[in-house]
Design a protein around this motif. Structure first.
Motif, short mmCIF file in Angstrom:
data_model
loop_
_atom_site.label_atom_id
_atom_site.label_comp_id
_atom_site.label_asym_id
_atom_site.label_seq_id
_atom_site.Cartn_x
_atom_site.Cartn_y
_atom_site.Cartn_z
N THR A 221 0.84 -1.20 0.00
CA THR A 221 0.00 0.00 0.00
C THR A 221 0.88 1.26 0.00
OG1 THR A 221 -1.68 -1.24 1.21
CG2 THR A 221 -1.88 1.15 1.25
N HIS A 222 1.98 1.20 0.76
CA HIS A 222 2.96 2.29 0.81
C HIS A 222 3.52 2.55 -0.60
CE1 HIS A 222 7.00 3.74 2.82
NE2 HIS A 222 6.50 4.62 1.98
N SER A 223 3.95 1.48 -1.29
CA SER A 223 4.50 1.64 -2.65
C SER A 223 3.48 2.30 -3.57
CB SER A 223 4.85 0.27 -3.25
OG SER A 223 5.82 -0.36 -2.48
N ALA A 224 2.21 1.87 -3.45
CA ALA A 224 1.18 2.44 -4.32
C ALA A 224 1.05 3.94 -4.06
CB ALA A 224 -0.16 1.73 -4.08
N ALA B 295 -4.78 -4.10 4.44
CA ALA B 295 -4.27 -2.81 4.93
C ALA B 295 -5.38 -1.80 4.68
CB ALA B 295 -3.01 -2.42 4.17
N ASP B 296 -5.41 -0.73 5.43
CA ASP B 296 -6.47 0.28 5.29
C ASP B 296 -5.87 1.66 5.54
OD1 ASP B 296 -8.79 1.75 5.22
OD2 ASP B 296 -9.71 0.83 6.98
N CYS B 297 -5.61 2.36 4.44
CA CYS B 297 -4.88 3.63 4.53
C CYS B 297 -5.70 4.75 3.91
CB CYS B 297 -3.57 3.49 3.73
SG CYS B 297 -2.52 4.94 3.75
N SER B 298 -5.68 5.93 4.55
CA SER B 298 -6.26 7.11 3.91
C SER B 298 -5.23 8.23 3.88
CB SER B 298 -7.50 7.61 4.65
OG SER B 298 -8.51 6.64 4.65
N ARG B 299 -5.15 8.91 2.75
CA ARG B 299 -4.31 10.08 2.61
C ARG B 299 -5.07 11.11 1.79
NH1 ARG B 299 -1.94 8.01 6.01
NH2 ARG B 299 0.29 7.65 6.32
N THR B 300 -4.78 12.38 2.04
CA THR B 300 -5.43 13.46 1.29
C THR B 300 -4.34 14.42 0.83
OG1 THR B 300 -7.28 13.21 2.83
CG2 THR B 300 -7.34 15.10 1.36
N ILE B 301 -4.29 14.68 -0.47
CA ILE B 301 -3.18 15.47 -1.03
C ILE B 301 -3.73 16.58 -1.93
CG2 ILE B 301 -1.62 13.46 -0.93
CD1 ILE B 301 -1.99 13.10 -3.93
N PRO B 302 -2.94 17.65 -2.10
CA PRO B 302 -3.40 18.70 -3.03
C PRO B 302 -3.14 18.25 -4.47
CG PRO B 302 -1.30 19.32 -2.00
CD PRO B 302 -1.68 17.98 -1.43
N VAL B 303 -4.15 18.37 -5.32
CA VAL B 303 -4.03 17.89 -6.71
C VAL B 303 -2.83 18.54 -7.42
CG1 VAL B 303 -5.17 17.98 -8.98
CG2 VAL B 303 -6.47 17.27 -6.94
N ASN B 304 -2.59 19.83 -7.15
CA ASN B 304 -1.51 20.51 -7.88
C ASN B 304 -0.16 20.43 -7.17
OD1 ASN B 304 -1.66 22.32 -5.77
ND2 ASN B 304 -2.75 23.90 -6.95
N GLY B 305 -0.10 19.67 -6.10
CA GLY B 305 1.20 19.47 -5.44
C GLY B 305 1.55 20.52 -4.40
N CYS B 306 0.72 21.53 -4.21
CA CYS B 306 0.98 22.56 -3.20
C CYS B 306 -0.29 22.86 -2.41
CB CYS B 306 1.46 23.87 -3.85
SG CYS B 306 3.07 23.73 -4.60
N GLU C 47 3.64 -1.51 25.51
CA GLU C 47 4.64 -0.44 25.52
C GLU C 47 4.19 0.75 24.68
OE1 GLU C 47 5.98 -3.81 24.70
OE2 GLU C 47 5.91 -3.90 26.89
N GLY C 48 2.91 0.87 24.44
CA GLY C 48 2.42 2.01 23.66
C GLY C 48 2.07 1.60 22.24
N PRO C 49 1.35 2.50 21.53
CA PRO C 49 0.90 2.16 20.18
C PRO C 49 2.06 2.04 19.20
CG PRO C 49 0.36 4.45 20.74
CD PRO C 49 0.91 3.83 21.98
N VAL C 50 2.00 1.03 18.32
CA VAL C 50 2.99 0.88 17.25
C VAL C 50 2.28 1.20 15.94
CG1 VAL C 50 4.47 -0.73 16.01
CG2 VAL C 50 4.29 -0.87 18.50
N ASP C 51 2.72 2.29 15.30
CA ASP C 51 2.10 2.71 14.04
C ASP C 51 2.71 1.90 12.90
OD1 ASP C 51 1.10 3.92 11.79
OD2 ASP C 51 1.33 5.97 12.57
N LEU C 52 1.93 0.95 12.36
CA LEU C 52 2.43 0.07 11.30
C LEU C 52 2.59 0.84 9.98
CD1 LEU C 52 0.17 -3.05 12.05
CD2 LEU C 52 2.54 -2.67 12.80
N MET C 53 2.03 2.06 9.91
CA MET C 53 2.14 2.88 8.69
C MET C 53 3.02 4.10 8.90
SD MET C 53 -1.64 2.66 7.00
CE MET C 53 -2.06 1.22 6.01
#
Ligand SMILES: [Mn+2]
Length: 399
Positions: free
Chosen positions: A162-165, A241-252, A375-381
């Motif tokens: 999912t990371h590679s994608a 895997a279950d990932c969400s990301r939000t990005i600006p279309v124009n890169g900024c 020992e606390g949360p482990v962020d797999l992502m």
């Protein structure tokens, strides 16, 4: 399980799509969890207290014929399935009736799929009509909530793909690209890296499409100045895997987009930090809602005065964040979870705060998969880019 009881579970079957075509077969998650086998029409029986050791764990598998092998190829036989699954006894499906009669004769209680006993079901077992029955799912739920190290390894593989994608998506997205082209980039990477495919229908939602929580049409063109919300995850060996990301279309990010994004990121970090043993899912969500209230006021969505609601009114943060902050993840993207139990080590849960602002035609969600430990949360992502500066840099590197 009650003393003297028996588990009976049937594997999933390919569902008809249209005409003579079927959807790809995906094993029933409980069946896969208990057996590790991905074949259709199998039956698993488990009777740990049965006096005959040869009947305590039994898997019945389908025998192929020369004709079926011509079209769909051979299937592993009993010896091979025994090796694959570790199940004590593996037999051909045609032997099941004689065995079941013997198995059910002294059974106090049978845990099974409801489908096995439903009068309308094709899979119905007449033998089950006159025995005490209980649903099996709540029992398996108690096991599936806690991931074994081998399961966490599979989830990690799904996350890595999912990371590679996502990295490929960052290079691909620019004004004018269509949402389905972004989806194609994602599935292309998934297949290229050996995943089965999507763990669930991916959401690729630009601009105001992000306000539709389960937008899966992915049919609009991404416009300059819009944000693009994506919710996607690979499936590896039946694990999601279950990932969400939000990005600006124009890169900024624009000034306002960055302001809102950073609010989501702050909530994400605080929420993740609260994912420790002992917390109830419902308390966790209410607590995150309280944090949202401050951020919403900061973003000018409502005033501190408006936030003081009457007892019969809904909390104002719910207008901008209307789904849960977390769910269990595993064989299913929304894995079985007993909400009466607090977070405990071994659980894998999502952390997915979001904001949806209809007035601004925009929605931002960030979602990572978290392993609960003592020992606390482990962020797999942890390694999947999320910082706005890093997103911008990766999007502009090749331009
Ligand atoms: Mn999710």
């Amino acid at each position: 399980m009650a003393p003297g009881s028996v588990v009976l579970i049937r594997s999933g079957e390919a569902k008809k799509r249209s005409g003579d075509q079927y959807y790809p077969f995906r094993q029933h998650s409980d069946f896969f969890y208990l057996t590790g086998i991905k074949q259709e029409e199998n039956l698993f029986a488990f009777a740990p207290d049965h006096p005959d050791p040869g009947l305590r764990e039994l898997l019945f598998i389908k025998r192929t014929t020369p004709k079926s092998e011509l079209w769909t190829g051979p299937l592993p036989g009993p010896e091979e399935v025994k090796q694959l699954s570790g199940i004590g006894e593996v037999r051909w499906l045609e032997e099941k009736d004689a065995c079941l009669e013997e198995l059910l004769r002294g059974a106090t209680l049978v845990y099974c799929d409801q489908e096995l006993a439903a009068p309308s079901s094709q899979a119905r077992f007449r033998e089950l009509e006159n025995v005490n029955r209980m649903p099996l799912a709540p029992l398996v739920e108690q096991l599936r909530m806690f991931k074994e190290p081998e399961e966490i390894d599979e989830i990690r593989k799904a996350i890595s793909i999912t990371h590679s994608a996502f990295l490929n998506v960052l290079e691909r997205v620019n004004p004018g690209v269509w949402e389905y082209q972004v989806e194609a980039e994602i599935i292309g990477t998934f297949i290229e890296k050996g995943a089965v495919g999507h763990a669930y229908d991916p959401i690729v939602a630009s601009g105001k499409n992000a306000l539709i929580l389960h937008y899966v049409k992915n049919s609009s063109q991404c416009r300059d100045g819009d944000m693009l919300l994506m919710d996607f995850g690979a499936e590896v060996n039946n694990y999601a895997a279950d990932c969400s990301r939000t990005i600006p279309v124009n890169g900024c990010f624009s000034k306002r987009q960055r302001e809102v994004y950073e609010a989501v990121l702050r909530i994400f970090r605080q929420a993740r930090g609260m994912m420790v043993p002992g917390t109830l899912m419902s308390d966790f969500h209410q607590h995150v809602g309280g944090l949202w209230e401050e951020e919403h006021i900061g973003l000018g969505l409502y005033s501190r005065e408006d936030a003081k609601v009457q007892p019969d009114q809904d909390l104002p943060w719910k207008d901008y964040f209307m789904h849960g902050t977390s769910h269990s993840l595993g064989l299913d993207v929304h894995d079985p979870f007993d909400r009466s139990r607090p977070f405990e080590p071994g659980m894998v849960l999502t952390c997915e705060p979001a904001i949806y602002i209809p007035e601004e035609q925009t929605g931002i969600r960030l979602e990572n998969n978290i392993l609960i430990t003592g020992e606390g949360p482990v962020d797999l992502m942890e390694e999947i880019p999320i910082e706005p500066d890093e997103i911008e840099e990766l999007m502009n590197r090749k331009r």
